[in-house]
Design an enzyme around this catalytic site. Structure first.
Site, PDB file in Angstrom:
ATOM      1  N   TRP A  31       0.758  -1.108   0.014  1.00 20.88           N
ATOM      2  CA  TRP A  31       0.026   0.020   0.003  1.00 20.88           C
ATOM      3  C   TRP A  31       0.881   1.231  -0.067  1.00 20.88           C
ATOM      4  CZ3 TRP A  31      -4.914   0.070  -0.940  1.00 20.88           C
ATOM      5  CH2 TRP A  31      -5.646   1.559  -0.483  1.00 20.88           C
ATOM      6  N   SER A  65      -0.169  -1.854   5.789  1.00 20.88           N
ATOM      7  CA  SER A  65       0.470  -1.777   6.714  1.00 20.88           C
ATOM      8  C   SER A  65       0.144  -2.495   7.909  1.00 20.88           C
ATOM      9  CB  SER A  65       0.842  -0.314   7.460  1.00 20.88           C
ATOM     10  OG  SER A  65       1.797   0.362   6.430  1.00 20.88           O
ATOM     11  N   GLU A  67      -0.769  -5.609   8.003  1.00 24.27           N
ATOM     12  CA  GLU A  67      -0.336  -6.886   7.733  1.00 24.27           C
ATOM     13  C   GLU A  67       1.137  -6.854   8.075  1.00 24.27           C
ATOM     14  OE1 GLU A  67      -4.287  -6.198   6.177  1.00 24.27           O
ATOM     15  OE2 GLU A  67      -2.629  -5.165   5.219  1.00 24.27           O
ATOM     16  N   GLU A  93      -9.510  11.353   5.438  1.00 23.17           N
ATOM     17  CA  GLU A  93     -10.841  11.953   6.040  1.00 23.17           C
ATOM     18  C   GLU A  93     -11.478  11.124   7.389  1.00 23.17           C
ATOM     19  OE1 GLU A  93     -13.370  12.877   2.821  1.00 23.17           O
ATOM     20  OE2 GLU A  93     -11.666  14.235   2.092  1.00 23.17           O
ATOM     21  N   THR A  94     -10.943   9.874   7.616  1.00 22.45           N
ATOM     22  CA  THR A  94     -11.706   9.311   8.745  1.00 22.45           C
ATOM     23  C   THR A  94     -10.791   8.814   9.845  1.00 22.45           C
ATOM     24  OG1 THR A  94     -11.254   7.120   7.473  1.00 22.45           O
ATOM     25  CG2 THR A  94     -13.295   8.397   6.769  1.00 22.45           C
ATOM     26  N   HIS A  96      -9.921   5.859  10.333  1.00 20.72           N
ATOM     27  CA  HIS A  96      -8.921   4.710  10.108  1.00 20.72           C
ATOM     28  C   HIS A  96      -7.704   4.858  10.226  1.00 20.72           C
ATOM     29  CE1 HIS A  96      -7.386   2.115   6.835  1.00 20.72           C
ATOM     30  NE2 HIS A  96      -8.244   1.114   7.351  1.00 20.72           N
ATOM     31  N   PHE A 121      10.639  -0.581  13.716  1.00 15.43           N
ATOM     32  CA  PHE A 121       9.366   0.065  13.289  1.00 15.43           C
ATOM     33  C   PHE A 121       9.875   1.044  12.342  1.00 15.43           C
ATOM     34  CE2 PHE A 121       6.064   3.535  13.371  1.00 15.43           C
ATOM     35  CZ  PHE A 121       5.059   2.815  13.586  1.00 15.43           C
ATOM     36  N   ARG A 135      10.245  11.983   3.627  1.00 11.00           N
ATOM     37  CA  ARG A 135      10.738  11.109   4.435  1.00 11.00           C
ATOM     38  C   ARG A 135      10.973   9.585   3.842  1.00 11.00           C
ATOM     39  NH1 ARG A 135       7.557  14.201   7.082  1.00 11.00           N
ATOM     40  NH2 ARG A 135       7.830  15.056   9.071  1.00 11.00           N
TER      41      ARG A 135
END
Length: 161
Positions: A31, A65, A67, A93-94, A96, A121, A135
């Site tokens: 993703w 991410s 997973e 926008e949510t 999530h 991480f 980044r």
């Protein structure tokens, strides 16, 4: 007072320990793959530059991410000296974003408690695509490079314990 952003990927090669003889798992999210491919490239090249060989770097792709946690668990079965989790979560926008960020950071923390190897991480949690670009090889460096250096240092620390 605003803090000046620095490129934390700038380091002296002689300050990084030798990765020769160490094995690494890299679990990377597909993703936001433009971002995660840059993180993967940075991590892989850094490990090679510091003595790891291609056969000592095990790569695993996962859909997102979230997973990364299970992917790292799978990678641990090959007994690497460290596992690097690379992902990119960009705020939408949510809520999530909040749930995924929390779950991923908590899951990687849990793996560090459960496993006898370090799980690094290397997940970007950015407000927008421009921050992610900065980044993942942009003006703020490449967090994949930093994750690889951390993996080398933690693998060596673990071997000493």
């Amino acid at each position: 007072m605003a803090r000046e952003y620095i490129n934390a990927s700038n380091f002296k090669n002689e300050d990084i320990p030798d990765a020769k003889g160490l094995c690494f798992g890299i679990v990377v999210s597909k993703w936001n793959n433009d971002i995660t491919n840059n993180l993967l490239k940075g991590a892989y090249e850094t490990l090679i530059e510091h003595g790891a060989t291609d056969k000592d770097i095990l790569k695993y792709e996962v859909p997102g991410s979230y997973e990364l946690i299970f992917g790292a668990k799978i990678a641990s079965k090959k007994n690497p000296d460290a596992i690097i989790c690379l992902g990119s979560i960009i705020k939408g926008e949510t809520k999530h974003f909040d749930y995924v960020c929390s779950a991923v950071s908590s899951g990687i923390k849990d793996l560090n408690i459960k496993l006898d190897i370090p799980v690094i991480f290397g997940v970007l949690t950015d407000n927008n695509i421009n921050q992610a670009i900065s980044r993942s090889g942009g003006k703020l460096g490449n967090k994949g490079v930093e994750a690889a250096i951390t993996a080398i240092e933690m693998a060596i620390l673990n071997r000493k314990s």
